[in-house]
Design an enzyme around this catalytic site. Structure first.
Site, PDB file in Angstrom:
ATOM      1  N   ASP A 198       0.866  -1.180   0.000  1.00  0.00           N
ATOM      2  CA  ASP A 198       0.000   0.000   0.000  1.00  0.00           C
ATOM      3  C   ASP A 198       0.901   1.227   0.000  1.00  0.00           C
ATOM      4  O   ASP A 198       1.630   1.474   0.960  1.00  0.00           O
ATOM      5  CB  ASP A 198      -0.910   0.013   1.231  1.00  0.00           C
ATOM      6  CG  ASP A 198      -1.790   1.253   1.281  1.00  0.00           C
ATOM      7  OD1 ASP A 198      -2.643   1.413   0.392  1.00  0.00           O
ATOM      8  OD2 ASP A 198      -1.591   2.077   2.198  1.00  0.00           O
ATOM      9  N   GLU A 282      -1.404  -1.411  -5.883  1.00  0.00           N
ATOM     10  CA  GLU A 282      -2.645  -0.813  -6.342  1.00  0.00           C
ATOM     11  C   GLU A 282      -2.351   0.171  -7.463  1.00  0.00           C
ATOM     12  O   GLU A 282      -1.352   0.899  -7.427  1.00  0.00           O
ATOM     13  CB  GLU A 282      -3.333  -0.085  -5.181  1.00  0.00           C
ATOM     14  CG  GLU A 282      -4.738   0.395  -5.492  1.00  0.00           C
ATOM     15  CD  GLU A 282      -5.418   1.003  -4.280  1.00  0.00           C
ATOM     16  OE1 GLU A 282      -6.608   1.326  -4.370  1.00  0.00           O
ATOM     17  OE2 GLU A 282      -4.740   1.157  -3.240  1.00  0.00           O
ATOM     18  N   CYS A 334     -12.763  -4.704   5.739  1.00  0.00           N
ATOM     19  CA  CYS A 334     -12.077  -5.397   6.835  1.00  0.00           C
ATOM     20  C   CYS A 334     -11.357  -6.614   6.261  1.00  0.00           C
ATOM     21  O   CYS A 334     -11.978  -7.475   5.638  1.00  0.00           O
ATOM     22  CB  CYS A 334     -13.079  -5.819   7.907  1.00  0.00           C
ATOM     23  SG  CYS A 334     -12.362  -6.869   9.212  1.00  0.00           S
ATOM     24  N   CYS A 337     -12.792 -10.120   8.181  1.00  0.00           N
ATOM     25  CA  CYS A 337     -14.088 -10.742   7.902  1.00  0.00           C
ATOM     26  C   CYS A 337     -14.680 -10.335   6.555  1.00  0.00           C
ATOM     27  O   CYS A 337     -15.688 -10.893   6.127  1.00  0.00           O
ATOM     28  CB  CYS A 337     -15.081 -10.397   9.014  1.00  0.00           C
ATOM     29  SG  CYS A 337     -15.537  -8.642   9.082  1.00  0.00           S
ATOM     30  N   CYS A 353     -13.612  -2.678  13.078  1.00  0.00           N
ATOM     31  CA  CYS A 353     -14.671  -3.302  12.279  1.00  0.00           C
ATOM     32  C   CYS A 353     -15.915  -3.499  13.163  1.00  0.00           C
ATOM     33  O   CYS A 353     -15.814  -4.113  14.240  1.00  0.00           O
ATOM     34  CB  CYS A 353     -14.189  -4.639  11.721  1.00  0.00           C
ATOM     35  SG  CYS A 353     -15.461  -5.556  10.806  1.00  0.00           S
ATOM     36  N   CYS A 356     -16.657  -7.799  13.309  1.00  0.00           N
ATOM     37  CA  CYS A 356     -15.772  -8.728  14.027  1.00  0.00           C
ATOM     38  C   CYS A 356     -14.968  -8.040  15.124  1.00  0.00           C
ATOM     39  O   CYS A 356     -14.202  -8.701  15.820  1.00  0.00           O
ATOM     40  CB  CYS A 356     -14.821  -9.425  13.055  1.00  0.00           C
ATOM     41  SG  CYS A 356     -13.652  -8.325  12.234  1.00  0.00           S
ATOM     42  N   ASP A 363      -3.416   1.622   6.858  1.00  0.00           N
ATOM     43  CA  ASP A 363      -2.505   1.277   5.776  1.00  0.00           C
ATOM     44  C   ASP A 363      -2.179  -0.212   5.758  1.00  0.00           C
ATOM     45  O   ASP A 363      -2.106  -0.830   4.686  1.00  0.00           O
ATOM     46  CB  ASP A 363      -1.217   2.098   5.901  1.00  0.00           C
ATOM     47  CG  ASP A 363      -1.475   3.598   5.785  1.00  0.00           C
ATOM     48  OD1 ASP A 363      -2.426   3.972   5.077  1.00  0.00           O
ATOM     49  OD2 ASP A 363      -0.741   4.381   6.405  1.00  0.00           O
TER      50      ASP A 363
END
Length: 409
Positions: A198, A282, A334, A337, A353, A356, A363
């Site tokens: 990232d 990305e 997330c 999950c 989250c 969960c 990051d």
């Protein structure tokens, strides 16, 4: 694949004059070829072929008083200038038809002696060679001193002599590398070794294994020196020798920043490719981010250059490189999950989250999602995307050393 290996040149005063003459002659032939094609287009006539242009602009022009000085340089340099015109028009027309990827390419423009970069190219026909003493022999220029920082892995097919904006000379050799030899240079990593990256501004890169790599911010650190040099330049009278010297100081300060950034990108990209069988990043909209208030920081990071290095090094050493879509919600999902929690402002660096109850570093979570979105979480060898061919990169890291005996003429 093809790579470029660049080495610093230190020509003597007479050789610098000969190189300046070669730069000028190549520039004149290039401009004459562009003018001839534009005149033919304006008159609605077919564009002259490369053979016709070569005969008119080089062979016949040398016999005229106005262009007799073209005979003072190697004819290969002039022929390569015509090849550059042909390539520029091919790229232009391919861009118009949508056959060329990337940004739209404009029509070729006239070159100027004030351009920041001057270059001439010598192919095998020019009979250039590397002497036993490690000097580069160029036709009608002489034996030029070279600083060899590493060994050439193969016999070069051509050499380009470059003069940059800071007044530095470089010899750029085009090398055809052998895939089997390249892959044998490094020990194969664990077949399951894969990493998601990232890219950001606070940290240049955060890896899916939790590693955070700080952003060096080369431009920000050099801003004080750059501002001072720019102020001194603005105070000099236009056309004066002092202004030329001040302009050179500004150019050298900027090249120092660019060189430091490139070295950082080379070292990091080499480390990641060496240690992992697969790498995922990305696809960032750099051109869009460069129009925001973060523009200076975005350009200072140099993400595009770093990703390009990852891509061609992955191809060279037999690794898998995957680039996921820029619209993948890596910062919203997330990684534990799979719940999508929605967009978050940049100041939110940690979030929990709601499903969960996992606490995420923004990051690190994004890097894990990049790896999962690329399909590398299960098997690094099973990633479906391979890099496209990358030709003649500007520089490649390598071992330091003197010139190999097999490459000495």
């Amino acid at each position: 694949m093809q790579l470029r290996y660049a080495f610093r040149l230190y020509p003597e005063p007479g050789q610098r004059a000969a190189l300046a003459r070669a730069f000028g002659c190549a520039r004149v032939v290039f401009n004459d070829a562009v003018r001839a094609r534009e005149n033919a287009r304006a008159a609605q006539r077919p564009c002259p072929s490369a053979a016709v242009l070569s005969q008119q602009l080089i062979t016949h022009a040398k016999k005229t008083p106005e262009r007799s000085w073209l005979g003072e340089v190697s004819s290969v340099v002039l022929q390569q200038a015509l090849r550059d015109v042909e390539a520029a028009y091919r790229n232009f027309f391919a861009s118009l038809k949508g056959e060329r990827k990337g940004k739209k390419v404009g029509a070729p423009r006239f070159r100027s002696r004030k351009d920041a970069r001057q270059a001439i190219r010598f192919t095998a026909n020019a009979r250039w060679k590397i002497t036993s003493g490690g000097r580069l022999t160029l036709p009608k220029i002489g034996d030029v001193k070279v600083t060899w920082s590493r060994v050439l892995p193969a016999v070069p097919s051509s050499v380009t002599v470059i003069l940059d904006s800071a007044g530095r000379y470089f010899a750029s050799f085009v090398i055809d590398t052998d895939p089997d030899t390249d892959r044998a240079r490094w020990t194969e990593p664990d077949p399951g070794a894969a990493i998601g990256i990232d890219l950001g501004l606070t940290h240049f890169a955060v890896l899916s294994d939790g590693t955070k790599i700080d952003s060096p911010r080369f431009l920000r650190r050099a801003e004080k020196k750059l501002k001072k040099a720019q102020r001194e330049l603005s105070r000099k009278q236009k056309g004066s020798n002092n202004r030329a010297k001040a302009r050179m100081r500004v150019a050298r300060a900027h090249t120092a920043v660019a060189d430091a950034r490139k070295e950082f990108h080379h070292q990091l990209s080499t480390k990641l490719i060496r240690e992992n069988q697969a790498v995922a990043v990305e696809d960032l909209a750099v051109s869009g981010l460069a129009r925001t208030t973060l523009a200076k920081s975005v350009h200072d990071a140099g993400w595009a250059q770093f990703v390009t290095m990852l891509q061609y090094k992955a191809q060279r050493y037999g690794r898998t490189f995957v680039k996921i879509g820029r619209f993948e919600p890596t910062s919203q999902t997330c990684s534990a999950c799979g719940h999508r929690d929605g967009p978050k402002p940049l100041q939110v660096r940690e979030w929990t989250c709601p499903v969960c109850r996992t606490v995420h570093d923004r990051d690190h979570n994004a890097a894990i999602n990049v790896k999962q979105a690329a399909g590398l979480a299960v098997s690094a060898c099973g990633a479906p995307v391979r890099p496209e061919p990358v030709l003649a990169q500007r520089e490649e890291t390598g071992s330091h050393g003197i010139l190999a005996e097999s490459h000495v003429a």
